[in-house]
Design a protein around this motif. Structure first.
Motif, mmCIF file in Angstrom:
data_model
loop_
_atom_site.group_PDB
_atom_site.id
_atom_site.type_symbol
_atom_site.label_atom_id
_atom_site.label_comp_id
_atom_site.label_asym_id
_atom_site.label_seq_id
_atom_site.Cartn_x
_atom_site.Cartn_y
_atom_site.Cartn_z
ATOM 1 N N LEU A 1 54.807 3.571 -18.788
ATOM 2 C CA LEU A 1 54.603 2.163 -18.421
ATOM 3 C C LEU A 1 54.205 1.354 -19.652
ATOM 4 O O LEU A 1 53.458 1.843 -20.506
ATOM 5 N N PRO A 2 54.651 0.103 -19.706
ATOM 6 C CA PRO A 2 54.254 -0.755 -20.828
ATOM 7 C C PRO A 2 52.824 -1.270 -20.646
ATOM 8 O O PRO A 2 52.276 -1.249 -19.543
ATOM 9 N N GLN A 3 52.252 -1.727 -21.741
ATOM 10 C CA GLN A 3 50.921 -2.328 -21.729
ATOM 11 C C GLN A 3 50.878 -3.446 -20.694
ATOM 12 O O GLN A 3 51.828 -4.214 -20.544
ATOM 13 N N GLY A 4 49.786 -3.510 -19.936
ATOM 14 C CA GLY A 4 49.595 -4.575 -18.952
ATOM 15 C C GLY A 4 50.093 -4.248 -17.557
ATOM 16 O O GLY A 4 49.842 -4.996 -16.628
ATOM 17 N N SER A 5 50.790 -3.120 -17.395
ATOM 18 C CA SER A 5 51.308 -2.732 -16.079
ATOM 19 C C SER A 5 50.206 -2.121 -15.232
ATOM 20 O O SER A 5 49.360 -1.392 -15.734
ATOM 21 N N PHE A 6 50.249 -2.398 -13.940
ATOM 22 C CA PHE A 6 49.334 -1.747 -13.016
ATOM 23 C C PHE A 6 49.934 -0.412 -12.580
ATOM 24 O O PHE A 6 51.094 -0.351 -12.179
ATOM 25 N N ILE A 7 49.128 0.636 -12.649
ATOM 26 C CA ILE A 7 49.549 1.941 -12.125
ATOM 27 C C ILE A 7 49.373 1.904 -10.608
ATOM 28 O O ILE A 7 50.243 2.315 -9.867
ATOM 29 N N PHE A 8 48.218 1.398 -10.173
ATOM 30 C CA PHE A 8 47.979 1.083 -8.767
ATOM 31 C C PHE A 8 46.856 0.072 -8.681
ATOM 32 O O PHE A 8 46.164 -0.190 -9.660
ATOM 33 N N LYS A 9 46.710 -0.506 -7.487
ATOM 34 C CA LYS A 9 45.678 -1.515 -7.275
ATOM 35 C C LYS A 9 44.702 -1.045 -6.215
ATOM 36 O O LYS A 9 45.052 -0.272 -5.318
ATOM 37 N N GLU A 10 43.492 -1.541 -6.351
ATOM 38 C CA GLU A 10 42.434 -1.238 -5.382
ATOM 39 C C GLU A 10 42.954 -1.519 -3.974
ATOM 40 O O GLU A 10 43.561 -2.555 -3.722
ATOM 41 N N GLY A 11 42.744 -0.563 -3.070
ATOM 42 C CA GLY A 11 43.194 -0.718 -1.691
ATOM 43 C C GLY A 11 44.549 -0.085 -1.404
ATOM 44 O O GLY A 11 44.899 0.132 -0.251
ATOM 45 N N ASP A 12 45.325 0.230 -2.462
ATOM 46 C CA ASP A 12 46.623 0.899 -2.251
ATOM 47 C C ASP A 12 46.407 2.280 -1.646
ATOM 48 O O ASP A 12 45.350 2.892 -1.828
ATOM 49 N N VAL A 13 47.426 2.778 -0.968
ATOM 50 C CA VAL A 13 47.396 4.148 -0.443
ATOM 51 C C VAL A 13 47.431 5.101 -1.632
ATOM 52 O O VAL A 13 48.215 4.904 -2.564
ATOM 53 N N GLY A 14 46.591 6.114 -1.608
ATOM 54 C CA GLY A 14 46.526 7.062 -2.718
ATOM 55 C C GLY A 14 47.319 8.317 -2.450
ATOM 56 O O GLY A 14 46.869 9.183 -1.709
ATOM 57 N N ASN A 15 48.492 8.410 -3.042
ATOM 58 C CA ASN A 15 49.326 9.588 -2.845
ATOM 59 C C ASN A 15 49.647 10.332 -4.133
ATOM 60 O O ASN A 15 50.412 11.283 -4.108
ATOM 61 N N GLU A 16 49.089 9.898 -5.270
ATOM 62 C CA GLU A 16 49.363 10.553 -6.541
ATOM 63 C C GLU A 16 48.088 10.766 -7.344
ATOM 64 O O GLU A 16 47.131 10.018 -7.237
ATOM 65 N N PHE A 17 48.140 11.808 -8.153
ATOM 66 C CA PHE A 17 47.094 12.156 -9.108
ATOM 67 C C PHE A 17 47.711 12.001 -10.489
ATOM 68 O O PHE A 17 48.870 12.371 -10.692
ATOM 69 N N TYR A 18 46.966 11.454 -11.447
ATOM 70 C CA TYR A 18 47.509 11.158 -12.770
ATOM 71 C C TYR A 18 46.677 11.797 -13.881
ATOM 72 O O TYR A 18 45.456 11.876 -13.789
ATOM 73 N N ILE A 19 47.375 12.186 -14.949
ATOM 74 C CA ILE A 19 46.760 12.659 -16.189
ATOM 75 C C ILE A 19 47.356 11.802 -17.304
ATOM 76 O O ILE A 19 48.578 11.607 -17.352
ATOM 77 N N ILE A 20 46.521 11.299 -18.177
ATOM 78 C CA ILE A 20 47.014 10.475 -19.281
ATOM 79 C C ILE A 20 47.463 11.398 -20.410
ATOM 80 O O ILE A 20 46.659 12.121 -20.987
ATOM 81 N N GLU A 21 48.751 11.366 -20.697
ATOM 82 C CA GLU A 21 49.294 12.164 -21.803
ATOM 83 C C GLU A 21 49.227 11.363 -23.103
ATOM 84 O O GLU A 21 48.995 11.907 -24.170
ATOM 85 N N LYS A 22 49.427 10.047 -22.997
ATOM 86 C CA LYS A 22 49.410 9.186 -24.178
ATOM 87 C C LYS A 22 48.969 7.793 -23.759
ATOM 88 O O LYS A 22 49.412 7.290 -22.725
ATOM 89 N N GLY A 23 48.082 7.192 -24.541
ATOM 90 C CA GLY A 23 47.661 5.819 -24.289
ATOM 91 C C GLY A 23 46.307 5.716 -23.612
ATOM 92 O O GLY A 23 45.560 6.693 -23.536
ATOM 93 N N GLN A 24 45.995 4.510 -23.132
ATOM 94 C CA GLN A 24 44.716 4.226 -22.478
ATOM 95 C C GLN A 24 44.946 3.345 -21.262
ATOM 96 O O GLN A 24 45.868 2.532 -21.239
ATOM 97 N N VAL A 25 44.062 3.512 -20.265
ATOM 98 C CA VAL A 25 44.101 2.672 -19.073
ATOM 99 C C VAL A 25 42.705 2.125 -18.798
ATOM 100 O O VAL A 25 41.710 2.748 -19.158
ATOM 101 N N ASP A 26 42.663 0.955 -18.179
ATOM 102 C CA ASP A 26 41.394 0.356 -17.768
ATOM 103 C C ASP A 26 41.222 0.543 -16.266
ATOM 104 O O ASP A 26 42.180 0.392 -15.495
ATOM 105 N N CYS A 27 39.995 0.858 -15.857
ATOM 106 C CA CYS A 27 39.625 0.992 -14.447
ATOM 107 C C CYS A 27 38.940 -0.302 -14.051
ATOM 108 O O CYS A 27 37.882 -0.639 -14.596
ATOM 109 N N LEU A 28 39.532 -1.026 -13.123
ATOM 110 C CA LEU A 28 39.078 -2.368 -12.770
ATOM 111 C C LEU A 28 38.583 -2.406 -11.337
ATOM 112 O O LEU A 28 39.196 -1.832 -10.442
ATOM 113 N N LEU A 29 37.473 -3.116 -11.116
ATOM 114 C CA LEU A 29 36.835 -3.155 -9.808
ATOM 115 C C LEU A 29 36.762 -4.582 -9.270
ATOM 116 O O LEU A 29 36.389 -5.510 -9.988
#
Length: 171
Positions: free
Chosen positions: A79-107
């Motif tokens: 995913l490019p910078q600025g993309s949402f992987i998922f948003k608060e309240g979405d159904v959770g059906n995937e588990f993720y591991i970061i292979e490269k890059g950084q993500v922000d956890c937003l509340l």
């Protein structure tokens, strides 16, 4: 541009005819050599990903066989910078591991940054374990390459880890 690989991979007849529209130079590759290259490439990728998983504490208790099964179950998502992987309240059906890059956890609606995750960090397991909506939004701080497991694969391969995570999250 290449062609003919499907017939080599599946040991089947060619499905199309190729006609040159002008002068061209073509190179051929014997089927056994092609298969050897493909197999070698896949083995190298599995070995690299298994080595990467060895650096993640969550997977310390997995034996080599389970790690290889885990590697086979992983899907890559870029995913490019600025993309949402998922948003608060979405159904959770995937588990993720970061292979490269950084993500922000937003509340919350104000999208307050509560932490930044980096290479080898993982996220998304709480929604899987507790069978609840996502508790945070996750957004790519940089360009990211993620390794992803769907719910069924997570449960099938990581069942023993899931039990330990449940203890950690008091489920």
């Amino acid at each position: 541009m290449g062609f003919g690989e499907l017939a080599l991979i599946y040991n089947d007849k060619r499905s199309a005819s190729i006609v040159a529209e002008g002068d061209c130079e073509c190179y051929t590759l014997d089927g056994s050599i092609f298969k050897s290259i493909v197999i070698s490439s896949n083995m190298n990728k599995r070995t690299q990903q298994a080595g990467f998983l060895n650096s993640i504490k969550l997977f310390d208790q997995l034996d080599k066989e389970k790690k290889l099964k885990l590697v086979d179950g992983l899907k890559t998502k870029e995913l490019p910078q600025g993309s949402f992987i998922f948003k608060e309240g979405d159904v959770g059906n995937e588990f993720y591991i970061i292979e490269k890059g950084q993500v922000d956890c937003l509340l919350g609606p104000e999208m307050k940054n509560v932490r930044t995750l980096k290479e080898s960090d993982h996220f998304g397991e709480i929604a899987l374990i507790q069978n609840m909506p996502r508790s945070l939004s996750i957004k790519a701080k940089t360009e990211v390459r993620l390794l992803m497991l769907d719910r069924d694969t997570f449960t099938r391969i990581l069942g023993s880890i899931e039990q330990n995570l449940k203890k950690d999250y008091d489920v």
